[in-house]
Write a protein that holds these residues in place. Structure first.
Motif, short mmCIF file in Angstrom:
data_model
loop_
_atom_site.label_atom_id
_atom_site.label_comp_id
_atom_site.label_asym_id
_atom_site.label_seq_id
_atom_site.Cartn_x
_atom_site.Cartn_y
_atom_site.Cartn_z
N VAL A 99 22.02 5.13 23.23
CA VAL A 99 22.55 4.66 24.51
C VAL A 99 22.18 5.62 25.63
CG1 VAL A 99 24.49 3.52 23.36
CG2 VAL A 99 24.79 5.82 24.31
N ILE A 100 22.01 5.05 26.81
CA ILE A 100 21.85 5.84 28.03
C ILE A 100 23.16 5.78 28.79
CG2 ILE A 100 20.66 6.00 30.25
CD1 ILE A 100 18.15 4.97 28.91
N TRP A 101 23.64 6.93 29.23
CA TRP A 101 24.94 6.99 29.87
C TRP A 101 24.91 7.84 31.12
CZ3 TRP A 101 27.30 11.95 29.65
CH2 TRP A 101 26.72 12.84 28.73
N LEU A 102 25.92 7.62 31.94
CA LEU A 102 26.05 8.30 33.22
C LEU A 102 27.24 9.24 33.16
CD1 LEU A 102 24.85 8.31 36.13
CD2 LEU A 102 26.48 6.51 36.68
N PRO A 156 33.76 12.26 29.57
CA PRO A 156 33.88 11.04 30.38
C PRO A 156 32.50 10.54 30.79
CG PRO A 156 34.50 12.98 31.66
CD PRO A 156 34.31 13.45 30.25
N HIS A 157 32.26 9.25 30.56
CA HIS A 157 30.92 8.72 30.83
C HIS A 157 30.98 7.21 30.99
CE1 HIS A 157 31.33 8.07 26.49
NE2 HIS A 157 30.44 7.09 26.64
N ILE A 158 29.91 6.65 31.53
CA ILE A 158 29.74 5.21 31.65
C ILE A 158 28.49 4.83 30.87
CG2 ILE A 158 29.42 3.25 33.21
CD1 ILE A 158 30.57 5.06 35.45
N THR A 159 28.64 4.02 29.84
CA THR A 159 27.47 3.55 29.09
C THR A 159 26.76 2.48 29.92
OG1 THR A 159 28.52 3.99 26.95
CG2 THR A 159 26.68 2.43 26.97
N LEU A 160 25.46 2.68 30.13
CA LEU A 160 24.67 1.76 30.95
C LEU A 160 23.86 0.77 30.11
CD1 LEU A 160 23.31 4.13 33.75
CD2 LEU A 160 25.38 2.73 33.76
N CYS A 161 23.20 1.27 29.08
CA CYS A 161 22.41 0.38 28.24
C CYS A 161 22.33 0.92 26.81
CB CYS A 161 21.01 0.16 28.81
SG CYS A 161 20.04 1.65 29.07
N LYS A 162 22.09 0.00 25.89
CA LYS A 162 22.07 0.32 24.47
C LYS A 162 20.72 -0.04 23.86
CE LYS A 162 27.02 -0.81 24.23
NZ LYS A 162 28.08 -1.61 23.56
N LYS A 163 20.55 0.32 22.60
CA LYS A 163 19.34 0.02 21.83
C LYS A 163 18.08 0.57 22.48
CE LYS A 163 21.32 -4.12 19.70
NZ LYS A 163 21.16 -5.56 19.40
N VAL A 164 18.19 1.80 23.00
CA VAL A 164 17.03 2.52 23.52
C VAL A 164 16.51 3.38 22.37
CG1 VAL A 164 16.19 4.16 25.24
CG2 VAL A 164 18.00 2.52 25.83
N THR A 165 15.42 2.97 21.76
CA THR A 165 14.99 3.56 20.48
C THR A 165 14.23 4.87 20.62
OG1 THR A 165 13.01 2.16 20.54
CG2 THR A 165 14.93 1.32 19.35
N SER A 166 13.65 5.15 21.78
CA SER A 166 12.90 6.40 21.95
C SER A 166 13.51 7.21 23.08
CB SER A 166 11.43 6.12 22.24
OG SER A 166 11.28 5.32 23.39
N ARG A 167 13.43 8.53 22.96
CA ARG A 167 14.05 9.41 23.96
C ARG A 167 13.35 9.24 25.31
NH1 ARG A 167 17.32 13.81 24.13
NH2 ARG A 167 17.44 13.89 21.85
N PRO A 168 14.10 8.85 26.34
CA PRO A 168 13.50 8.65 27.66
C PRO A 168 13.49 9.93 28.49
CG PRO A 168 15.76 7.93 27.69
CD PRO A 168 15.50 8.42 26.29
N HIS A 169 12.71 9.92 29.54
CA HIS A 169 12.73 11.02 30.51
C HIS A 169 13.72 10.63 31.60
CE1 HIS A 169 11.50 14.35 33.01
NE2 HIS A 169 11.30 13.51 34.02
N LEU A 170 14.80 11.38 31.72
CA LEU A 170 15.87 11.04 32.65
C LEU A 170 16.09 12.18 33.64
CD1 LEU A 170 18.37 9.59 30.03
CD2 LEU A 170 16.90 8.28 31.56
N SER A 171 16.65 11.82 34.79
CA SER A 171 16.92 12.83 35.81
C SER A 171 18.21 12.48 36.55
CB SER A 171 15.75 12.89 36.81
OG SER A 171 15.55 11.63 37.43
N SER A 172 18.58 13.34 37.47
CA SER A 172 19.78 13.09 38.26
C SER A 172 19.53 11.97 39.26
CB SER A 172 20.20 14.36 39.01
OG SER A 172 20.52 15.39 38.10
N LEU A 173 20.63 11.35 39.71
CA LEU A 173 20.51 10.28 40.69
C LEU A 173 20.17 10.87 42.05
CD1 LEU A 173 23.62 8.08 39.80
CD2 LEU A 173 21.35 8.08 38.75
N SER A 174 19.46 10.10 42.86
CA SER A 174 19.13 10.55 44.20
C SER A 174 20.38 10.62 45.08
CB SER A 174 18.10 9.61 44.84
OG SER A 174 18.59 8.28 44.87
#
Length: 217
Positions: A99-102, A156-174
């Motif tokens: 999962v990707i979370w905020l 504490p977090h907000i789950t945004l999307c699931k079933k992300v099978t490979s590690r993504p490149h993520l950064s902070s929000l603008s």
């Protein structure tokens, strides 16, 4: 009837109430939905449906009807901590759950100060609800409650999307997203039919108010 169980959890709901015209969370909620859909499309994940966006406080799991009634009665007697705000600024990934979370950071809702003062209200609320869950179920949900919401491990977090099978490149929000909470609720997870098969929807069973924040001028 007492053997029937429901999958329950305490949470902070993010979808604004339709009967509140000047809900301050409406704009950041709309931004959150757009962010969620963009991230899911880019990472080829499954986005959480808009109405299911939330911040989990304590996950209870399967709870019997009698346990639920005791739990509600116990929470009715709690002295709730003060209302608080939450700031979200960074995207993260959990490879095990895919999962990707905020991330979420609680602060005092005092006029959007330049240097936001951290608030302990969120952590206090989690601890109170965890204790209520263990007490009301005679320890039946102590394992899941401890794993999800112990003072040392709660994230504490907000789950945004699931079933992300490979590690993504993520950064902070603008631009960070800020939400202001005056209530928390007990939610049920229900299985529903969708155009793509079965799905899950979260429905609020009961809501409680947080204490009014008063400022010294």
């Amino acid at each position: 009837m007492s053997d029937i169980t429901e999958r329950l959890f305490f949470a902070l709901g993010l979808p604004p109430k339709t009967n509140e015209k000047n809900d301050g969370n409406l704009k950041p909620y709309q931004q959150l939905c757009r962010l969620k859909n963009t991230v899911a499309a880019k990472m080829q994940g499954k986005p959480v449906i808009n109405n299911n966006l939330h911040i989990t406080l304590v996950f209870l799991g399967a709870v019997k009807q009698q346990q639920k009634q005791r739990l509600i009665a116990h929470v009715n007697q709690l002295i709730a901590p003060q209302a608080f705000s939450v700031s979200c600024s960074g995207l993260h990934y959990w490879p095990r759950s895919q999962v990707i979370w905020l991330d979420c950071h609680a602060y005092h809702p005092a006029h959007q100060q330049l240097h936001q003062q951290p608030s302990t209200s969120l952590q206090t609320l989690v601890c109170l609800l965890q204790q209520a869950a263990i007490y009301s179920t005679n320890g039946a949900v102590s394992t899941s409650a401890n794993n999800q919401a112990s003072a040392s491990s709660y994230i504490p977090h907000i789950t945004l999307c699931k079933k992300v099978t490979s590690r993504p490149h993520l950064s902070s929000l603008s631009q960070q997203l800020d939400f202001h909470f005056q209530h928390f609720g007990l939610y049920i997870s229900e299985t529903i039919k969708t155009a793509h098969g079965s799905g899950v929807q979260y429905r609020c069973l009961q809501q409680w108010s947080l204490a009014v924040v008063r400022f010294n001028n």
